[in-house]
Scaffold this motif. Structure first.
Motif, mmCIF file in Angstrom:
data_model
loop_
_atom_site.group_PDB
_atom_site.id
_atom_site.type_symbol
_atom_site.label_atom_id
_atom_site.label_comp_id
_atom_site.label_asym_id
_atom_site.label_seq_id
_atom_site.Cartn_x
_atom_site.Cartn_y
_atom_site.Cartn_z
ATOM 1 N N SER A 249 0.879 -1.255 0.014
ATOM 2 C CA SER A 249 -0.056 -0.008 -0.146
ATOM 3 C C SER A 249 0.751 1.193 0.058
ATOM 4 O O SER A 249 0.490 2.182 -0.605
ATOM 5 C CB SER A 249 -0.986 0.011 1.233
ATOM 6 O OG SER A 249 -0.262 -0.116 2.434
ATOM 7 N N ASN A 250 2.081 1.371 0.660
ATOM 8 C CA ASN A 250 2.815 2.456 0.525
ATOM 9 C C ASN A 250 3.408 2.376 -0.819
ATOM 10 O O ASN A 250 3.563 3.648 -1.314
ATOM 11 C CB ASN A 250 4.035 2.015 1.583
ATOM 12 C CG ASN A 250 3.693 2.681 2.862
ATOM 13 O OD1 ASN A 250 2.592 3.422 3.271
ATOM 14 N ND2 ASN A 250 4.543 2.069 3.785
ATOM 15 N N ARG A 251 3.788 1.466 -1.670
ATOM 16 C CA ARG A 251 4.167 1.607 -2.938
ATOM 17 C C ARG A 251 3.131 2.104 -3.794
ATOM 18 O O ARG A 251 3.376 3.047 -4.816
ATOM 19 C CB ARG A 251 4.444 0.235 -3.317
ATOM 20 C CG ARG A 251 6.048 -0.188 -2.920
ATOM 21 C CD ARG A 251 6.419 -1.652 -3.045
ATOM 22 N NE ARG A 251 6.567 -1.984 -4.681
ATOM 23 C CZ ARG A 251 7.093 -3.025 -5.162
ATOM 24 N NH1 ARG A 251 7.274 -4.010 -4.240
ATOM 25 N NH2 ARG A 251 7.218 -3.141 -6.242
ATOM 26 N N LEU A 252 1.896 1.967 -3.447
ATOM 27 C CA LEU A 252 0.705 2.413 -4.342
ATOM 28 C C LEU A 252 0.661 3.873 -3.833
ATOM 29 O O LEU A 252 0.315 4.850 -4.997
ATOM 30 C CB LEU A 252 -0.509 1.796 -3.802
ATOM 31 C CG LEU A 252 -0.764 0.218 -4.352
ATOM 32 C CD1 LEU A 252 -2.189 -0.256 -4.031
ATOM 33 C CD2 LEU A 252 -0.475 0.110 -5.932
ATOM 34 N N LEU A 253 0.953 4.249 -2.650
ATOM 35 C CA LEU A 253 1.056 5.813 -2.290
ATOM 36 C C LEU A 253 2.018 6.458 -3.342
ATOM 37 O O LEU A 253 1.863 7.627 -3.555
ATOM 38 C CB LEU A 253 1.088 5.950 -0.707
ATOM 39 C CG LEU A 253 -0.369 5.506 0.054
ATOM 40 C CD1 LEU A 253 0.265 5.609 1.766
ATOM 41 C CD2 LEU A 253 -1.249 6.517 -0.329
ATOM 42 N N GLU A 254 3.226 5.764 -3.170
ATOM 43 C CA GLU A 254 4.337 6.538 -3.968
ATOM 44 C C GLU A 254 3.746 6.687 -5.386
ATOM 45 O O GLU A 254 4.036 7.654 -6.055
ATOM 46 C CB GLU A 254 5.684 5.718 -4.040
ATOM 47 C CG GLU A 254 6.071 5.264 -2.645
ATOM 48 C CD GLU A 254 5.999 6.080 -1.618
ATOM 49 O OE1 GLU A 254 5.910 7.324 -1.728
ATOM 50 O OE2 GLU A 254 6.175 5.704 -0.348
ATOM 51 N N ALA A 255 3.273 5.617 -6.216
ATOM 52 C CA ALA A 255 2.769 5.769 -7.310
ATOM 53 C C ALA A 255 1.723 6.869 -7.818
ATOM 54 O O ALA A 255 1.681 7.629 -8.716
ATOM 55 C CB ALA A 255 2.085 4.353 -7.840
ATOM 56 N N TRP A 256 0.782 6.927 -6.712
ATOM 57 C CA TRP A 256 -0.320 8.064 -6.629
ATOM 58 C C TRP A 256 0.196 9.318 -6.570
ATOM 59 O O TRP A 256 -0.065 10.285 -7.281
ATOM 60 C CB TRP A 256 -1.172 7.577 -5.464
ATOM 61 C CG TRP A 256 -2.433 8.507 -5.446
ATOM 62 C CD1 TRP A 256 -3.590 8.309 -6.179
ATOM 63 C CD2 TRP A 256 -2.600 9.662 -4.861
ATOM 64 N NE1 TRP A 256 -4.446 9.645 -5.975
ATOM 65 C CE2 TRP A 256 -3.855 10.454 -5.282
ATOM 66 C CE3 TRP A 256 -1.727 10.652 -3.709
ATOM 67 C CZ2 TRP A 256 -4.352 11.309 -4.863
ATOM 68 C CZ3 TRP A 256 -2.318 11.765 -3.290
ATOM 69 C CH2 TRP A 256 -3.609 12.323 -3.751
ATOM 70 N N VAL A 257 1.142 9.402 -5.637
ATOM 71 C CA VAL A 257 1.681 10.807 -5.480
ATOM 72 C C VAL A 257 2.524 11.288 -6.888
ATOM 73 O O VAL A 257 2.454 12.298 -7.348
ATOM 74 C CB VAL A 257 2.971 10.929 -4.327
ATOM 75 C CG1 VAL A 257 3.897 12.369 -4.440
ATOM 76 C CG2 VAL A 257 2.229 10.962 -3.011
ATOM 77 N N ALA A 258 3.305 10.278 -7.457
ATOM 78 C CA ALA A 258 4.084 10.686 -8.728
ATOM 79 C C ALA A 258 3.070 10.925 -9.837
ATOM 80 O O ALA A 258 3.383 11.924 -10.690
ATOM 81 C CB ALA A 258 4.608 9.342 -8.921
#
Ligand SMILES: Cc1cc2nc3c(=O)[nH]c(=O)nc-3n(C[C@H](O)[C@H](O)[C@H](O)COP(=O)(O)O)c2cc1C
Length: 194
Positions: free
Chosen positions: A18-27
């Motif tokens: 879920s943290n990796r998805l957050l990084e993708a979302w911010v990018a």
């Protein structure tokens, strides 16, 4: 400049999906919106305390007459101010034992405050948070068809109760079986958001 609030709740730190998805979302949000201000709340690194017999009076009834109640009220106001100041919100939400992490439930129990984030009027409950795009970026080991799931309906119910009705759910399901495939599909869904 738009303000984005990201809320982490995984206990898995850098290994968290879920943290990796957050990084993708911010990018992707930076591509959609240009320069943005990102505010981060990490419920695993800095847990919101569970309600206690003492602090519940501060959160629910506004009684702030002891150090513990003053601190509970202060933190709750800070969390609500973060939600109100954001133009968009992204919640990183693992599935732990079929539901949200306990740390996220403690967060919800603290931000759900009568007269501050919801009230009951003549026609029933009214959420007092300003509605805004709110992304639930979820990760689970197994697969959960919508008709047999209660996590997403609960999320929609409780966030809607507080006024956040524009909930957009993106899930990386089945990471225990095909982590990279699940992540790739969820990231593609994130990158398709407008
Ligand atoms: C304490 C714990 C409980 C879990 N319970 C479930 C579960 O009920 N159903 C499921 O599909 N996966 C479960 N998993 C697997 C996680 O959902 C999966 O590892 C997911 O990636 C967690 O998100 P995160 O990587 O952001 O922490 C559990 C993992 C942990 C650590």
């Amino acid at each position: 400049m738009k303000t984005l609030l990201i809320v982490r709740s995984s206990v898995n730190g850098a290994a968290s999906f879920s943290n990796r998805l957050l990084e993708a979302w911010v990018a992707h949000a930076r591509q959609r919106l240009g320069e943005v201000r990102v505010v981060e709340r990490d419920l695993a690194a800095h847990p919101v305390p569970l309600l206690t017999p003492e602090t519940v009076a501060a959160i629910r009834a506004g009684v702030v007459d002891t150090p513990a109640r003053i601190e509970a009220d202060r933190l709750a106001r800070e969390l609500v101010a973060e939600l109100q100041a954001a133009d968009e919100i992204a919640l990183g939400l693992p599935r732990y034992n079929f539901q949200a992490p306990a740390g996220f439930k403690a967060y919800i129990d603290t931000i759900a405050r009568p007269r501050i984030t919801f009230r009951y009027g003549e026609s029933g409950p009214e959420g007092l948070l300003t509605d805004k795009p709110t992304y639930a970026l979820m990760a689970s080991g197994g697969l959960y068809p919508a008709e047999s799931d209660h996590y997403v309906p609960w999320l929609r119910q409780v966030l809607g109760f507080l006024g956040l009705k524009d909930l957009r759910v993106i899930q990386a399901q089945g990471v225990a079986m095909d982590a990279e495939g699940a992540l790739a599909r969820a990231t593609a869904a994130i990158n398709a958001t407008t």
